[in-house]
Structure formats: C-alpha cells, structure tokens
Write a protein that holds these residues in place. Structure first.
Motif: not given
Length: 201
Positions: A192, A196, A199-200
C-alpha cells in the motif's frame, strides 16, 4: 568517503510517546562512525501516521546523505520498515472476559455434541461394544469415557498448549496461522505504501 552498511529491520514496536525515529531505532549499522550514523534523525511521527506507518529505506538513505555528506551507503535486508505504536494497556474487564469464556465454552461444547450426533457416535460405540463383548449395551461407558478424555487430550496435543504453558518448543498450528496472518498484513502495508508513493510521483 565513509562506508556505511545498513541492515533495515522489518518491523519495530514503539511506545505511544515516541515522536522522533533515529537510524539506530530502525536499522543495524556497520561503519567507522556508527555512533554518529545511529543518531541521525530519519522520521518524525505525526497524528496523520496513526498507529502504523511504513518508512522507505530510500528516505533513510536520503536523511543520512544530508547529515553525513560524502558517504557511501550500502543497504541490505528489507527495503521498508513497519513502525507500530503500542496502545496503552487498559485494565481487563472481568465481566467481558467471563462472558467471552462462557460463549466459547458452550459454543465449542455444542459444536462437538452436534458433530457426534451427525455421525451417530453413540451407535458406533454401541456396535463396537457388541462386536467386542457380544452383548448389547445402550451406554458403553468403558468406551465413551476414554473417548471423551481422548478428545480433550488430543486438542491439547494438537494446539500444543495447556493454558499458557507450551508442551513442546514447536509452534502450534495456531501459532503458524497467526504468523502467516501477520506476515500478510505486513506485506499489504508495504504494498500500500509503495502504491501511494507511485501515485504521489
């Protein structure tokens, strides 16, 4: 140029009041200036992190490079570390513990009774008694009592626990399942965190 070898820990558990994390907390360090490296602050916990956060080894290397320039950092082991905050221990509620014990006790008892009823265990014991003695008996206690004791003893041996005491050093099936569950949870948290981070970026 100083050589630094970092072996990241897979998981650490910290007290609720801990805010700053240092290299010595999350990794094993081998270097000529290991004491200095160990005191480098790598992360500051915030309320947004909650009770569990994941720190990337790249972030650790970045902080060390800033604090100690011209250092060659070699990483071995895990590339992420899971940091878990322990909750403050609350006093045990005797009422709820007793209620849970009663529910589990009678639930397990009914489960065993229903299983034996489904497989007609009483008739099996009666037939076995007739085969061995040639006489009919509705309640062959000499078979039923040892069988009942054997069921309890078998459960103790299978789970390798007698209350809090382990019979042997081998892990029980429950210990293995709990270990696999925790391992899968840790993998999920790391996955996870990686997603993330992508995505950032």
């Amino acid at each position: 140029m100083s050589e630094i070898v970092l072996q990241m820990k897979q998981k650490i558990v910290i007290a609720p009041q801990v805010i700053n994390l240092y290299v010595k907390d999350i990794a094993r360090v081998t270097a000529t200036n290991a004491c200095i490296v160990g005191e480098v602050k790598v992360y500051t916990l915030t309320e947004e992190d909650g009770n569990i956060c994941v720190i990337s080894a790249l972030d650790v290397i970045k902080e060390i490079s800033i604090a100690i320039p011209n250092s060659n950092i070699n990483l071995i082991g895990a590339d992420h570390i899971i940091v878990e905050k322990t909750n403050e221990k609350k006093s045990t509620n005797v009422f709820f513990v007793g209620l849970a014990w009663l529910v589990l006790f009678f639930g397990a008892g009914l489960t065993i009774m229903n299983f034996h009823e489904d497989v007609s265990m009483k008739e099996v014991h009666q037939n076995l008694h007739f085969l061995l003695s040639g006489e009919e008996n509705d309640n062959p206690y000499w078979l039923q009592i040892p069988y009942s004791l054997g069921v309890g003893l078998g459960m103790i041996i299978f789970f390798n626990h007698l209350f809090k005491k382990k019979i042997t050093e081998e892990p029980s099936p429950l210990d293995v399942e709990m270990f696999l569950y925790q391992e899968n949870v840790d993998k999920y948290l790391i996955k996870k965190q990686k997603n993330s981070s992508k995505d950032s970026n």
